[in-house]
Design a protein around this motif. Structure first.
Motif, PDB file in Angstrom:
ATOM      1  N   THR A 187       8.545 -42.262  -7.796  1.00 46.77           N
ATOM      2  CA  THR A 187       7.896 -43.133  -6.813  1.00 46.77           C
ATOM      3  C   THR A 187       7.387 -42.329  -5.629  1.00 46.77           C
ATOM      4  N   VAL A 188       6.181 -42.672  -5.150  1.00 46.58           N
ATOM      5  CA  VAL A 188       5.667 -42.150  -3.894  1.00 46.58           C
ATOM      6  C   VAL A 188       5.857 -43.229  -2.828  1.00 46.58           C
ATOM      7  N   HIS A 189       6.568 -42.873  -1.760  1.00 43.21           N
ATOM      8  CA  HIS A 189       6.832 -43.799  -0.664  1.00 43.21           C
ATOM      9  C   HIS A 189       5.899 -43.481   0.503  1.00 43.21           C
ATOM     10  N   PHE A 190       5.263 -44.494   1.062  1.00 45.56           N
ATOM     11  CA  PHE A 190       4.440 -44.365   2.260  1.00 45.56           C
ATOM     12  C   PHE A 190       5.330 -44.694   3.459  1.00 45.56           C
ATOM     13  N   ILE A 191       5.611 -43.677   4.296  1.00 48.72           N
ATOM     14  CA  ILE A 191       6.568 -43.809   5.388  1.00 48.72           C
ATOM     15  C   ILE A 191       5.844 -43.861   6.728  1.00 48.72           C
ATOM     16  N   THR A 192       6.187 -44.850   7.559  1.00 49.69           N
ATOM     17  CA  THR A 192       5.677 -44.900   8.932  1.00 49.69           C
ATOM     18  C   THR A 192       6.487 -43.928   9.777  1.00 49.69           C
ATOM     19  N   PRO A 193       5.868 -42.894  10.358  1.00 53.02           N
ATOM     20  CA  PRO A 193       6.646 -41.841  11.030  1.00 53.02           C
ATOM     21  C   PRO A 193       7.403 -42.300  12.269  1.00 53.02           C
ATOM     22  N   SER A 194       6.942 -43.336  12.944  1.00 55.36           N
ATOM     23  CA  SER A 194       7.606 -43.762  14.182  1.00 55.36           C
ATOM     24  C   SER A 194       8.971 -44.376  13.935  1.00 55.36           C
ATOM     25  N   ASN A 195       9.151 -45.056  12.779  1.00 52.45           N
ATOM     26  CA  ASN A 195      10.421 -45.754  12.538  1.00 52.45           C
ATOM     27  C   ASN A 195      11.023 -45.510  11.152  1.00 52.45           C
ATOM     28  N   GLY A 196      10.336 -44.760  10.311  1.00 53.37           N
ATOM     29  CA  GLY A 196      10.877 -44.461   8.998  1.00 53.37           C
ATOM     30  C   GLY A 196      10.774 -45.592   7.993  1.00 53.37           C
ATOM     31  N   GLN A 197      10.049 -46.646   8.335  1.00 57.04           N
ATOM     32  CA  GLN A 197       9.920 -47.778   7.431  1.00 57.04           C
ATOM     33  C   GLN A 197       8.996 -47.453   6.256  1.00 57.04           C
ATOM     34  N   ILE A 198       9.382 -47.936   5.074  1.00 60.84           N
ATOM     35  CA  ILE A 198       8.556 -47.781   3.880  1.00 60.84           C
ATOM     36  C   ILE A 198       7.600 -48.970   3.819  1.00 60.84           C
ATOM     37  N   THR A 199       6.322 -48.697   3.982  1.00 61.07           N
ATOM     38  CA  THR A 199       5.342 -49.780   4.016  1.00 61.07           C
ATOM     39  C   THR A 199       4.698 -50.026   2.653  1.00 61.07           C
ATOM     40  N   ARG A 200       4.870 -49.067   1.745  1.00 61.56           N
ATOM     41  CA  ARG A 200       4.216 -49.190   0.442  1.00 61.56           C
ATOM     42  C   ARG A 200       4.835 -48.197  -0.528  1.00 61.56           C
ATOM     43  N   THR A 201       4.874 -48.538  -1.802  1.00 58.85           N
ATOM     44  CA  THR A 201       5.323 -47.605  -2.828  1.00 58.85           C
ATOM     45  C   THR A 201       4.330 -47.600  -3.983  1.00 58.85           C
ATOM     46  N   VAL A 202       4.204 -46.447  -4.633  1.00 62.47           N
ATOM     47  CA  VAL A 202       3.388 -46.314  -5.828  1.00 62.47           C
ATOM     48  C   VAL A 202       4.273 -45.739  -6.927  1.00 62.47           C
ATOM     49  N   SER A 203       4.410 -46.496  -8.027  1.00 66.05           N
ATOM     50  CA  SER A 203       5.247 -46.067  -9.136  1.00 66.05           C
ATOM     51  C   SER A 203       4.643 -46.564 -10.459  1.00 66.05           C
ATOM     52  N   GLY A 238      14.334 -36.761  -1.468  1.00 64.81           N
ATOM     53  CA  GLY A 238      13.002 -36.631  -2.040  1.00 64.81           C
ATOM     54  C   GLY A 238      12.305 -35.411  -1.487  1.00 64.81           C
ATOM     55  N   GLU A 239      11.001 -35.398  -1.612  1.00 66.59           N
ATOM     56  CA  GLU A 239      10.197 -34.263  -1.162  1.00 66.59           C
ATOM     57  C   GLU A 239       8.965 -34.767  -0.429  1.00 66.59           C
ATOM     58  N   VAL A 240       8.713 -34.236   0.771  1.00 65.63           N
ATOM     59  CA  VAL A 240       7.490 -34.563   1.492  1.00 65.63           C
ATOM     60  C   VAL A 240       6.331 -33.847   0.806  1.00 65.63           C
ATOM     61  N   VAL A 241       5.377 -34.616   0.295  1.00 61.93           N
ATOM     62  CA  VAL A 241       4.270 -34.019  -0.459  1.00 61.93           C
ATOM     63  C   VAL A 241       2.957 -34.033   0.315  1.00 61.93           C
ATOM     64  N   GLY A 242       2.907 -34.729   1.452  1.00 68.50           N
ATOM     65  CA  GLY A 242       1.677 -34.764   2.231  1.00 68.50           C
ATOM     66  C   GLY A 242       1.695 -35.903   3.210  1.00 68.50           C
ATOM     67  N   GLN A 243       0.530 -36.193   3.767  1.00 71.42           N
ATOM     68  CA  GLN A 243       0.410 -37.288   4.714  1.00 71.42           C
ATOM     69  C   GLN A 243      -1.022 -37.798   4.745  1.00 71.42           C
ATOM     70  N   THR A 244      -1.160 -39.039   5.202  1.00 75.49           N
ATOM     71  CA  THR A 244      -2.474 -39.616   5.448  1.00 75.49           C
ATOM     72  C   THR A 244      -2.671 -39.676   6.958  1.00 75.49           C
ATOM     73  N   ASP A 245      -3.668 -40.399   7.415  1.00 72.66           N
ATOM     74  CA  ASP A 245      -3.861 -40.541   8.863  1.00 72.66           C
ATOM     75  C   ASP A 245      -2.742 -41.334   9.514  1.00 72.66           C
ATOM     76  N   THR A 246      -2.013 -42.127   8.715  1.00 77.28           N
ATOM     77  CA  THR A 246      -1.012 -43.031   9.287  1.00 77.28           C
ATOM     78  C   THR A 246       0.375 -42.915   8.664  1.00 77.28           C
ATOM     79  N   HIS A 247       0.497 -42.284   7.511  1.00 80.15           N
ATOM     80  CA  HIS A 247       1.765 -42.260   6.799  1.00 80.15           C
ATOM     81  C   HIS A 247       2.175 -40.856   6.366  1.00 80.15           C
ATOM     82  N   VAL A 248       3.486 -40.669   6.237  1.00 83.04           N
ATOM     83  CA  VAL A 248       4.046 -39.499   5.567  1.00 83.04           C
ATOM     84  C   VAL A 248       4.338 -39.918   4.127  1.00 83.04           C
ATOM     85  N   LEU A 249       3.989 -39.080   3.160  1.00 80.94           N
ATOM     86  CA  LEU A 249       4.185 -39.401   1.752  1.00 80.94           C
ATOM     87  C   LEU A 249       5.367 -38.621   1.205  1.00 80.94           C
ATOM     88  N   VAL A 250       6.322 -39.351   0.652  1.00 81.90           N
ATOM     89  CA  VAL A 250       7.541 -38.742   0.107  1.00 81.90           C
ATOM     90  C   VAL A 250       7.652 -39.104  -1.363  1.00 81.90           C
TER      91      VAL A 250
END
Length: 390
Positions: free
Chosen positions: A108-124, A89-101
């Motif tokens: 789909t936009v995946h909300f990634i927790t940077p400490s462990n790479g877990q996907i906490t949320r998706t928008v599609s 995918g492509e890193v398109v930005g970040q919030t205060d808590t997540h990396v957005l891919v």
């Protein structure tokens, strides 16, 4: 016959233009010894790195094809690989808590927790400014609740092959949840090209407005993240810069200063001749290169925190090579970073390399590989651990 003649003329003009803008094969210091720059930490040397909201973790990306990357997370202190996403995918930005891919395959936009790479949320499906694939992601900013989109004059947002009329020229804030528009901010001046993305800090947004004409002044706005209402507008006869390390700089012909754009307080100021100077930063060092009519330039390296001058020198004619920044290494050596984006291949560089410039002899001592993108991306995070391989 006329059509064929027009085609031949257009092809000839096209080749001429490519020749005009193609890479100059002679670069500054290319006749010096070639040295390999390495990091003391074992980061893979085939990745390009970027920050995350978690300062203990950085992301490494490896291009698979245009706008598609393998994405991994690494511990900043040890270079240990912590995770890798199971898709490209492509890193398109970040919030205060997540990396957005953004995953193009599934929209789909995946909300990634940077400490462990877990996907906490998706928008599609993903928001139309991302799926339009026209570079609009550069002008976007994000929170966990909203996404902000900057639309320029000639850019077009499409959805299902149809123009998305909900985006006008200016900045639009919409919700992730149901794509509801929260507010719209019209441009102060016409947005011909996107120079900066909005910067979200707390409940406020910093917007650096585009320069319509060079040397005609610059402005920025502070607006409410909740309503889009303008809270403050600042203007200058010079130029404003928002640097990668979250520093806001104002440069005029006679001074450079660091200010807090949200409180308008001056942090430090340096007076001098800064006419048409190029401003950039690496880590906690600010580079200011001021050109002169004889093609030389005055380079100043400044501590961004205190505003103190670290080094000042006169650089020679750089043979048309584009100087990106300078950096004073821990051993006192001056490193010059040269980078130029490719005109023919968007998303790539014609060159990205470093030169060790001796301040005493005023001579270049060595240069790195002409494609040192990996080590260049590590410099803001681990400059004190970058060394020349013996």
């Amino acid at each position: 016959m006329k059509t064929l003649l027009q085609f031949v003329v257009m092809m000839s003009l096209s080749h001429f233009m490519i020749g005009c803008f193609s890479e100059n094969k002679e670069h500054f210091a290319d006749d010096t010894p070639l040295k390999k720059m390495v990091c003391a930490l074992p980061f893979p040397n085939d990745l390009v790195y970027q920050s995350t909201p978690d300062t203990s973790v950085i992301i490494g990306t490896k291009k698979v094809s245009p706008a598609l990357f393998e994405i991994s997370g690494y511990a900043m202190a040890t270079a240990q690989k912590r995770w890798q996403l199971p898709f490209i995918g492509e890193v398109v930005g970040q919030t205060d808590t997540h990396v957005l891919v953004y995953e193009e395959k599934t929209s789909t936009v995946h909300f990634i927790t940077p400490s462990n790479g877990q996907i906490t949320r998706t928008v599609s499906p993903a928001p139309s400014p991302l799926t339009s694939k026209n570079g609009m992601a550069f002008g976007m900013a994000f929170t966990d609740e909203l996404y902000l989109t900057t639309k320029a004059l000639y850019s077009q947002v499409t959805e299902n092959d149809k123009t998305d009329e909900s985006f006008n020229i200016g900045i639009t804030a919409k919700t992730w949840e149901n794509n509801e528009q929260k507010w719209f901010l019209p441009p102060v001046k016409q947005i011909v090209s996107i120079e900066y993305q909005p910067v979200i800090v707390g409940d406020k947004v910093l917007i650096i407005n585009p320069e319509v004409r060079i040397s005609e002044g610059h402005s920025y706005q502070i607006v409410s993240l909740l309503t889009g209402k303008e809270l403050y507008r600042g203007t200058t006869d010079g130029t404003y810069y928002w640097l990668d390390n979250a520093c806001f700089i104002e440069r005029t012909q006679t001074f450079v200063r660091r200010i807090d754009p949200f409180t308008q307080k001056e942090v430090w100021r340096m007076d001098g001749d800064f006419t048409n100077a190029h401003v950039s930063s690496i880590g906690n060092q600010l580079s200011i290169a001021t050109p002169s009519p004889d093609k030389k330039r005055t380079a100043r390296l400044i501590n961004l925190t205190a505003g103190t001058l670290l080094h000042q020198c006169i650089l020679p004619d750089l043979d048309g090579t584009r100087l990106e920044a300078g950096y004073v290494a821990k051993d006192g050596q001056l490193l010059l970073h040269f980078r130029k984006q490719s005109f023919e291949l968007p998303g790539t560089n014609e060159y990205d390399y470093w030169v060790n410039y001796d301040l005493q002899t005023q001579e270049a001592l060595w240069h790195s590989d002409f494609h040192s993108e990996s080590i260049s991306s590590l410099m803001p995070f681990a400059a004190d651990k970058i060394e020349v391989k013996k």
